[in-house]
Design a protein around this motif. Structure first.
Motif, PDB file in Angstrom:
ATOM      1  N   ILE A 139       0.837  -1.200   0.000  1.00  0.00           N
ATOM      2  CA  ILE A 139       0.000   0.000   0.000  1.00  0.00           C
ATOM      3  C   ILE A 139       0.871   1.249   0.000  1.00  0.00           C
ATOM      4  O   ILE A 139       0.642   2.193  -0.763  1.00  0.00           O
ATOM      5  N   GLY A 140       1.907   1.254   0.853  1.00  0.00           N
ATOM      6  CA  GLY A 140       2.779   2.421   0.925  1.00  0.00           C
ATOM      7  C   GLY A 140       3.506   2.686  -0.380  1.00  0.00           C
ATOM      8  O   GLY A 140       3.545   3.822  -0.868  1.00  0.00           O
ATOM      9  N   HIS A 141       4.085   1.634  -0.979  1.00  0.00           N
ATOM     10  CA  HIS A 141       4.833   1.815  -2.227  1.00  0.00           C
ATOM     11  C   HIS A 141       3.917   2.273  -3.359  1.00  0.00           C
ATOM     12  O   HIS A 141       4.254   3.195  -4.114  1.00  0.00           O
ATOM     13  N   LEU A 142       2.770   1.627  -3.492  1.00  0.00           N
ATOM     14  CA  LEU A 142       1.870   1.964  -4.597  1.00  0.00           C
ATOM     15  C   LEU A 142       1.279   3.356  -4.424  1.00  0.00           C
ATOM     16  O   LEU A 142       1.085   4.085  -5.400  1.00  0.00           O
ATOM     17  N   THR A 143       1.011   3.735  -3.188  1.00  0.00           N
ATOM     18  CA  THR A 143       0.512   5.087  -2.944  1.00  0.00           C
ATOM     19  C   THR A 143       1.532   6.124  -3.390  1.00  0.00           C
ATOM     20  O   THR A 143       1.197   7.098  -4.072  1.00  0.00           O
ATOM     21  N   ARG A 144       2.774   5.909  -3.026  1.00  0.00           N
ATOM     22  CA  ARG A 144       3.812   6.866  -3.415  1.00  0.00           C
ATOM     23  C   ARG A 144       4.004   6.876  -4.927  1.00  0.00           C
ATOM     24  O   ARG A 144       4.278   7.920  -5.524  1.00  0.00           O
ATOM     25  N   GLY A 145       3.861   5.712  -5.553  1.00  0.00           N
ATOM     26  CA  GLY A 145       3.966   5.666  -7.003  1.00  0.00           C
ATOM     27  C   GLY A 145       2.882   6.483  -7.679  1.00  0.00           C
ATOM     28  O   GLY A 145       3.138   7.226  -8.635  1.00  0.00           O
ATOM     29  N   LEU A 146       1.665   6.380  -7.174  1.00  0.00           N
ATOM     30  CA  LEU A 146       0.569   7.154  -7.748  1.00  0.00           C
ATOM     31  C   LEU A 146       0.748   8.644  -7.469  1.00  0.00           C
ATOM     32  O   LEU A 146       0.399   9.487  -8.303  1.00  0.00           O
ATOM     33  N   GLU A 147       1.298   8.977  -6.315  1.00  0.00           N
ATOM     34  CA  GLU A 147       1.577  10.384  -6.021  1.00  0.00           C
ATOM     35  C   GLU A 147       2.598  10.949  -6.998  1.00  0.00           C
ATOM     36  O   GLU A 147       2.469  12.100  -7.452  1.00  0.00           O
ATOM     37  N   GLN A 148       3.604  10.154  -7.336  1.00  0.00           N
ATOM     38  CA  GLN A 148       4.595  10.613  -8.309  1.00  0.00           C
ATOM     39  C   GLN A 148       3.977  10.746  -9.696  1.00  0.00           C
ATOM     40  O   GLN A 148       4.259  11.693 -10.431  1.00  0.00           O
ATOM     41  N   THR A 149       3.114   9.805 -10.062  1.00  0.00           N
ATOM     42  CA  THR A 149       2.447   9.877 -11.363  1.00  0.00           C
ATOM     43  C   THR A 149       1.599  11.135 -11.465  1.00  0.00           C
ATOM     44  O   THR A 149       1.518  11.767 -12.521  1.00  0.00           O
ATOM     45  N   ALA A 150       0.970  11.521 -10.361  1.00  0.00           N
ATOM     46  CA  ALA A 150       0.112  12.709 -10.368  1.00  0.00           C
ATOM     47  C   ALA A 150       0.899  13.984 -10.625  1.00  0.00           C
ATOM     48  O   ALA A 150       0.321  15.002 -11.019  1.00  0.00           O
ATOM     49  N   LEU A 151       2.211  13.960 -10.406  1.00  0.00           N
ATOM     50  CA  LEU A 151       3.036  15.150 -10.631  1.00  0.00           C
ATOM     51  C   LEU A 151       3.368  15.358 -12.103  1.00  0.00           C
ATOM     52  O   LEU A 151       3.831  16.434 -12.483  1.00  0.00           O
ATOM     53  N   LEU A 152       3.147  14.333 -12.919  1.00  0.00           N
ATOM     54  CA  LEU A 152       3.474  14.430 -14.341  1.00  0.00           C
ATOM     55  C   LEU A 152       2.384  15.183 -15.098  1.00  0.00           C
ATOM     56  O   LEU A 152       1.214  15.155 -14.701  1.00  0.00           O
ATOM     57  N   PRO A 153       2.750  15.848 -16.200  1.00  0.00           N
ATOM     58  CA  PRO A 153       1.716  16.415 -17.067  1.00  0.00           C
ATOM     59  C   PRO A 153       0.786  15.309 -17.558  1.00  0.00           C
ATOM     60  O   PRO A 153       1.199  14.154 -17.704  1.00  0.00           O
ATOM     61  N   ARG A 154      -0.454  15.636 -17.814  1.00  0.00           N
ATOM     62  CA  ARG A 154      -1.438  14.614 -18.166  1.00  0.00           C
ATOM     63  C   ARG A 154      -1.019  13.785 -19.374  1.00  0.00           C
ATOM     64  O   ARG A 154      -1.245  12.580 -19.415  1.00  0.00           O
ATOM     65  N   HIS A 155      -0.403  14.434 -20.360  1.00  0.00           N
ATOM     66  CA  HIS A 155      -0.057  13.687 -21.572  1.00  0.00           C
ATOM     67  C   HIS A 155       1.096  12.719 -21.348  1.00  0.00           C
ATOM     68  O   HIS A 155       1.370  11.872 -22.202  1.00  0.00           O
ATOM     69  N   ARG A 156       1.773  12.812 -20.181  1.00  0.00           N
ATOM     70  CA  ARG A 156       2.890  11.909 -19.899  1.00  0.00           C
ATOM     71  C   ARG A 156       2.540  10.861 -18.853  1.00  0.00           C
ATOM     72  O   ARG A 156       3.389  10.059 -18.477  1.00  0.00           O
ATOM     73  N   ARG A 157       1.315  10.866 -18.373  1.00  0.00           N
ATOM     74  CA  ARG A 157       0.954   9.892 -17.351  1.00  0.00           C
ATOM     75  C   ARG A 157       0.717   8.524 -17.984  1.00  0.00           C
ATOM     76  O   ARG A 157      -0.063   8.400 -18.923  1.00  0.00           O
ATOM     77  N   PRO A 158       1.375   7.491 -17.472  1.00  0.00           N
ATOM     78  CA  PRO A 158       1.213   6.138 -18.031  1.00  0.00           C
ATOM     79  C   PRO A 158      -0.074   5.505 -17.532  1.00  0.00           C
ATOM     80  O   PRO A 158      -0.122   4.916 -16.456  1.00  0.00           O
ATOM     81  N   GLY A 159      -1.147   5.614 -18.324  1.00  0.00           N
ATOM     82  CA  GLY A 159      -2.460   5.173 -17.873  1.00  0.00           C
ATOM     83  C   GLY A 159      -2.512   3.735 -17.432  1.00  0.00           C
ATOM     84  O   GLY A 159      -2.938   3.410 -16.337  1.00  0.00           O
ATOM     85  N   ALA A 160      -2.073   2.812 -18.277  1.00  0.00           N
ATOM     86  CA  ALA A 160      -2.190   1.394 -17.938  1.00  0.00           C
ATOM     87  C   ALA A 160      -1.383   1.052 -16.695  1.00  0.00           C
ATOM     88  O   ALA A 160      -1.771   0.215 -15.899  1.00  0.00           O
ATOM     89  N   ARG A 161      -0.249   1.727 -16.507  1.00  0.00           N
ATOM     90  CA  ARG A 161       0.562   1.430 -15.327  1.00  0.00           C
ATOM     91  C   ARG A 161      -0.166   1.827 -14.058  1.00  0.00           C
ATOM     92  O   ARG A 161      -0.088   1.160 -13.037  1.00  0.00           O
ATOM     93  N   GLY A 162      -0.871   2.957 -14.121  1.00  0.00           N
ATOM     94  CA  GLY A 162      -1.627   3.363 -12.945  1.00  0.00           C
ATOM     95  C   GLY A 162      -2.679   2.337 -12.587  1.00  0.00           C
ATOM     96  O   GLY A 162      -2.896   2.016 -11.424  1.00  0.00           O
ATOM     97  N   VAL A 163      -3.334   1.784 -13.595  1.00  0.00           N
ATOM     98  CA  VAL A 163      -4.346   0.769 -13.343  1.00  0.00           C
ATOM     99  C   VAL A 163      -3.702  -0.500 -12.811  1.00  0.00           C
ATOM    100  O   VAL A 163      -4.205  -1.133 -11.890  1.00  0.00           O
ATOM    101  N   ARG A 164      -2.560  -0.897 -13.382  1.00  0.00           N
ATOM    102  CA  ARG A 164      -1.890  -2.092 -12.877  1.00  0.00           C
ATOM    103  C   ARG A 164      -1.473  -1.900 -11.426  1.00  0.00           C
ATOM    104  O   ARG A 164      -1.514  -2.827 -10.628  1.00  0.00           O
TER     105      ARG A 164
END
Length: 410
Positions: free
Chosen positions: A318-343
């Protein structure tokens, strides 16, 4: 332990991750029991407030089912709340601050039995408020600065007592001692960025000084008792004597310099330490996060989370994945890896079912996924909906737009 590689002599047991994890914990407990049958044991666990959830689970198992002839001692800060009940047979001792007599005894140990002037002892006891580490650091600072001087079988004050400068806080005392070692201070700051413990090979790879200067600076920190050394270079490892020393060294860095250090450490680990990359992706994730490079940090957090899921370390996942999603949220929308977020959210779901925190993770992952193509997100939404991943929570606005696009055929 579950990430250790084994040779053909020790085939991997075909167990589900949760069962493998449980067997590992039972193995540690069984080993302690067998040792206790041979001779009485004293087992000390320090700084439990920094332990990861799996270690805390192991400690709870040991406390609730203690081995015979074993004394288990745990030290932790007041903010840590043990998960085992008070009636588990354990006793909690609240350690207070040192009184004047104990401060004097501690000073005798630090100074080899050579006494300080009484008025200096009174100042130290009053200013440090009986905090042991503060007592130790202030005493060393007074000696290193020449405020007190060794003379035969005692120490004497140099100058009037009114000029005795005792730092107001423990952090000030530690920083003052570091400032007296300018060459070693820079290395301490770099080492603090690596972590509480670091190896000679890694610090040599990330520093820009030559080998002779590096060894000299490390020796200064060891002699000043800020670092503890194990082994000899180039196979030596170093650990900050106290976590607060590491924290003071790290916090004294400018934010820009701190980001540079994290970036340098992360890239050296990637290039020269493939074993660390393979076994500790969360370490790479931590340094890329500190470097402010979310597009590199996010994937490593995801890998770390998925590895934690595989070994049924649910809270770590939970901790690792939460931090990963927080980092993804910092990216511009066009650079966010959609499928990775779902995985990542899929991994979180496997970690612990419908936990409240995981429901938030799933919603946020879907939000990040909205940056991908509508067609790809339609498939992701359908898959999540069919498998029940999103049913416990209302879909976020981005997810509603995806579903609306699916219905309208856009």
């Amino acid at each position: 332990m579950l990430s250790l590689s084994l040779d053909d002599r020790y085939p991997v047991m075909a167990l589900a991750p949760a069962r493998q994890r449980q067997k590992t914990l039972e193995c540690v407990g069984g080993w302690l029991r067998r040792e206790a049958e041979r001779h009485p044991l004293v087992v000390v666990w320090e700084d439990v407030h920094w332990a990861d959830p799996t270690t805390v689970e192991l400690l709870a198992m040991l406390v609730n089912s203690p081995a015979p002839h074993t004394l288990t001692v745990l030290t932790y800060r007041p903010e840590f709340h043990p998960p085992w009940p008070d009636e588990s047979g354990s006793a909690r001792l609240q350690l207070g601050r040192l009184g004047r007599t104990l401060v004097q005894s501690m000073l005798d140990g630090i100074l080899g039995g050579k006494p300080l002037p009484t008025e200096v002892v009174e100042q130290i006891a009053a200013k440090t408020d009986g905090v042991p580490l503060f007592v130790e650091e202030v005493t060393k600072l007074l000696i290193e600065s020449g405020t007190v001087r060794e003379r035969d079988d005692r120490y004497e004050l140099v100058g009037p007592l009114g000029a005795l400068a005792v730092p107001a806080t423990l952090q000030d005392s530690l920083m003052a001692r570091l400032d007296r070692l300018p060459a070693a201070r820079d290395l301490a700051q770099l080492g603090a960025t690596v972590g509480r413990e670091f190896g000679y090979e890694l610090i040599r790879a990330v520093t820009d000084v030559d080998d002779e200067q590096l060894r000299s600076a490390l020796d200064q920190l060891v002699c000043a008792e800020m670092l503890c050394q194990s082994g000899l270079p180039p196979r030596s490892t170093y650990m900050f004597k106290h976590a607060l020393i590491q924290d003071v060294a790290y916090q004294s860095l400018l934010k820009s310099k701190r980001r540079q250090f994290h970036d340098r450490i992360a890239r050296v680990l990637e290039d020269r330490f493939p074993g660390t990359v393979e076994t500790r992706p969360e370490l790479l994730a931590h340094h890329f996060t500190g470097a402010g490079i979310p597009d590199r940090a996010g994937p490593y957090w995801r890998v770390a989370g998925e590895r934690a899921v595989q070994r049924s370390a649910h809270l770590e996942a939970i901790g690792h994945l939460t931090r990963g999603l927080e980092q993804t949220a910092l990216l511009p929308r066009h650079r966010r890896p959609g499928a990775r977020g779902v995985r990542a959210a899929d991994s979180a779901r496997r970690a612990a079912g419908h936990d409240t925190r995981l429901r938030r993770l799933r919603g946020r992952a879907c939000l990040h996924a909205s940056a991908g193509t509508v067609r790809a997100n339609r498939r992701l939404w359908r898959r999540w909906h069919v498998h029940g991943i999103l049913r416990p929570v209302p879909p976020p606005p981005a997810a509603r737009r995806i579903r609306a696009g699916t219905r309208s055929g856009r």
